[in-house]
Design an enzyme around this catalytic site. Structure first.
Site, mmCIF file in Angstrom:
data_model
loop_
_atom_site.group_PDB
_atom_site.id
_atom_site.type_symbol
_atom_site.label_atom_id
_atom_site.label_comp_id
_atom_site.label_asym_id
_atom_site.label_seq_id
_atom_site.Cartn_x
_atom_site.Cartn_y
_atom_site.Cartn_z
ATOM 1 N N LYS A 45 2.349 -45.650 12.060
ATOM 2 C CA LYS A 45 2.276 -45.484 13.517
ATOM 3 C C LYS A 45 0.864 -45.044 13.909
ATOM 4 O O LYS A 45 0.241 -44.242 13.200
ATOM 5 C CB LYS A 45 3.323 -44.441 13.953
ATOM 6 C CG LYS A 45 3.488 -44.306 15.464
ATOM 7 C CD LYS A 45 4.646 -43.354 15.804
ATOM 8 C CE LYS A 45 4.826 -43.183 17.311
ATOM 9 N NZ LYS A 45 5.972 -42.328 17.654
ATOM 10 N N SER B 110 9.280 -44.085 21.048
ATOM 11 C CA SER B 110 7.921 -44.584 21.096
ATOM 12 C C SER B 110 7.469 -45.322 19.826
ATOM 13 O O SER B 110 6.480 -46.043 19.867
ATOM 14 C CB SER B 110 6.961 -43.417 21.338
ATOM 15 O OG SER B 110 7.007 -42.489 20.281
ATOM 16 N N SER C 73 12.072 -40.672 19.055
ATOM 17 C CA SER C 73 11.193 -41.835 18.876
ATOM 18 C C SER C 73 11.256 -42.523 17.520
ATOM 19 O O SER C 73 10.683 -43.598 17.367
ATOM 20 C CB SER C 73 9.747 -41.442 19.154
ATOM 21 O OG SER C 73 9.540 -41.424 20.535
HETATM 22 N N1 GLN Z 1 11.411 -40.819 24.906
HETATM 23 C C1 GLN Z 1 11.055 -39.453 24.658
HETATM 24 C C2 GLN Z 1 9.822 -39.105 25.445
HETATM 25 O O1 GLN Z 1 9.289 -39.948 26.063
HETATM 26 C C3 GLN Z 1 10.860 -39.221 23.185
HETATM 27 C C4 GLN Z 1 9.541 -39.649 22.695
HETATM 28 C C5 GLN Z 1 9.289 -39.243 21.280
HETATM 29 O O2 GLN Z 1 10.184 -38.876 20.521
HETATM 30 N N2 GLN Z 1 8.020 -39.256 20.914
HETATM 31 O O3 GLN Z 1 9.392 -38.003 25.458
#
Ligand code: GLN
Length: 447
Positions: A50, A125, A149
């Site tokens: 990532k 994400s 995410s």
């Molecule tokens: N969708 C959540 C957010 O936008 C989780 C994102 C994540 O786990 N990095 O904060």
């Protein structure tokens, strides 16, 4: 695609041949947009990384314009651990900007497509990680999970994603979103590979002051035959679609047939999780993002004076979702609102943690949805509030610091995968992987 377990048995020659073929395959599928670039390091088994995990000498940008031009001067601890175990970082994969989002649409590099249906989001994400593994363009990937995410994109793309207990995996070299919630974890084709990759990246690290300093491994004792007590949450399912409810019922039957004991428990209404999470995460993000001022990292837009340079750089460099969260985070931390929002969110976080602890007093695992629906179509979550609400089933796990694993259970009538997660007590990854392996075997999901 070969499994990680199998890949670890290949010779250097076989691996090099495999990597050439993999690179060609990635280049032949640009429309998926899972990889930002391919940039092999060393002779090991290729792992997709990532874009918020530092790999020395790579451009690492957290999916943001503001970090264009930044070259990582050192390896994240997880990268050193990978290379020491005979694996190698192979390519950067796409993500929502600074890991803020649930669809990968907020990336500076454009959206990633869902490998099962190109009209649908891969989740976020870590959408690039999930799409790469789901499309057969990666053996395995690393993601990060602040509020779901890893688990949510895994569920949307029909793969396995695991979020470790907070403190299990070093955050040294991970681009911080919300420091008290972030964990790096494995995204793989199956549960056993997740356990293998988890064992490789977890463990003590003095470079991360929040690391728990624990080095026990799960694969030597992996045992799908243990009979466990697993809590199900009938009331909690009220916000889930019929697809998810059907998969949940199927998973319960599979767990029963595998000899586990099913008990019913109640979770607090997930609406409290959303409030506590979006206050905590944005407050921490505001602080973490303050360092991107054009002076030390990446992109700079020169202004009339120093202050103007900060303003121009940040206005130009951050996307809309990141700016929204900086505003929200500053608001909840500002004097006058701090007690009403930030402090209250921390109290709520405690209640959520206590709720889990009460359940884990007499059960081994909890079975929960990952997302309220299958992967939405592009644009369906374009309203920020709708997107935040879609995180209801993942964020309590981060607020409580627990380990959880998302695995594919079934497909809906459109052929979209439905994933569910098992959640374990803090530092009980052994039970998490044992139960997940048992569920995976009993379900026998066909890709
Ligand atoms: N969708 C959540 C957010 O936008 C989780 C994102 C994540 O786990 N990095 O904060």
């Amino acid at each position: 695609m070969i499994t990680l377990k199998k890949a670890l048995t290949l010779s250097t020659e076989e691996l090099n041949k495999f990597k050439d073929e993999l690179k060609a395959k990635i280049e032949a599928n640009p429309e998926l947009n899972a990889y930002i670039d391919v940039n092999n390091v060393g002779d090991g088994v290729p792992i997709a990384i990532k874009d918020n995990i530092q790999v020395k000498d790579w451009s690492v940008t957290s999916g943001s314009n503001i970090l264009q031009g930044y070259i990582a001067p050192y390896n994240a601890t997880v990268i050193d651990k990978l290379t020491n175990a005979g694996l190698s970082p192979f390519g950067r994969v796409n993500m929502d900007e600074f890991a803020m989002g649930s669809t990968t649409e907020s990336s500076f590099y454009g959206k990633t497509l869902n490998p099962i249906n190109a009209d649908r989001v891969p989740g976020g994400s870590s959408g690039g990680s999930a799409a790469a593994v789901g499309a057969g363009l990666a053996i395995a990937a690393l993601g990060s999970d602040t509020g779901g995410s890893i688990r949510q994109p895994a569920a949307f793309c029909g793969i396995v994603g695991m979020k470790p207990t907070y403190g299990r995996v070093s955050r040294y070299g991970l681009g911080a979103y919300a420091s008290s919630l972030d964990q790096i974890g494995p995204m793989t084709q199956n549960v056993e590979d997740a356990a293998i990759l988890y064992d490789i990246i977890s463990g003590s690290d003095e470079k991360d002051s929040t690391n728990a300093g624990r080095d026990e491994k799960v694969t030597p004792n992996l045992n799908a035959d243990r009979k466990l007590t697993i809590a199900v949450l009938p009331e909690y399912l009220k916000d889930a679609s019929q697809d998810i409810k059907d998969a949940y019922a199927k998973a319960i039957e599979a767990l029963k047939s595998a000899g586990h004991t099913i008990v019913e428990r109640e979770m607090m209404d997930a609406k409290f999780d959303i409030s506590a999470y979006y206050i905590t995460a944005t407050a921490e993000a505001t602080t973490n993002l303050a360092r991107y001022d054009g002076i030390r990292y990446g992109n700079r837009v020169d202004g009339k004076n120093l202050e103007d340079t900060f303003i121009q750089t940040r206005s130009n460099g951050f996307g809309d979702e990141v700016k929204r969260r900086i505003l929200l985070g500053n608001f909840v931390l500002s004097s006058g609102y701090y007690e009403a929002y930030y402090v209250k969110a921390q109290k709520t976080r405690h209640i959520i943690k206590d709720n889990f602890e009460r359940i884990f007093a007499d059960v081994d695992l909890i079975l929960s949805p990952v997302a309220p629906t299958v992967a939405p179509k592009f644009g369906e979550l374009s309203k920020p509030m709708d997107m935040y609400l879609s995180d209801i089933y993942t964020i309590s796990v981060n607020l409580a610091g627990l380990p959880a694993l998302s695995l594919p259970i079934s497909k809906n009538t459109d052929g979209m995968p439905v994933g569910l997660q098992l959640i374990a007590a803090a530092f009980d990854e052994q039970t998490l992987f044992d139960g997940s392996l048992s569920l995976e075997t009993a379900i026998n999901y066909q890709k």
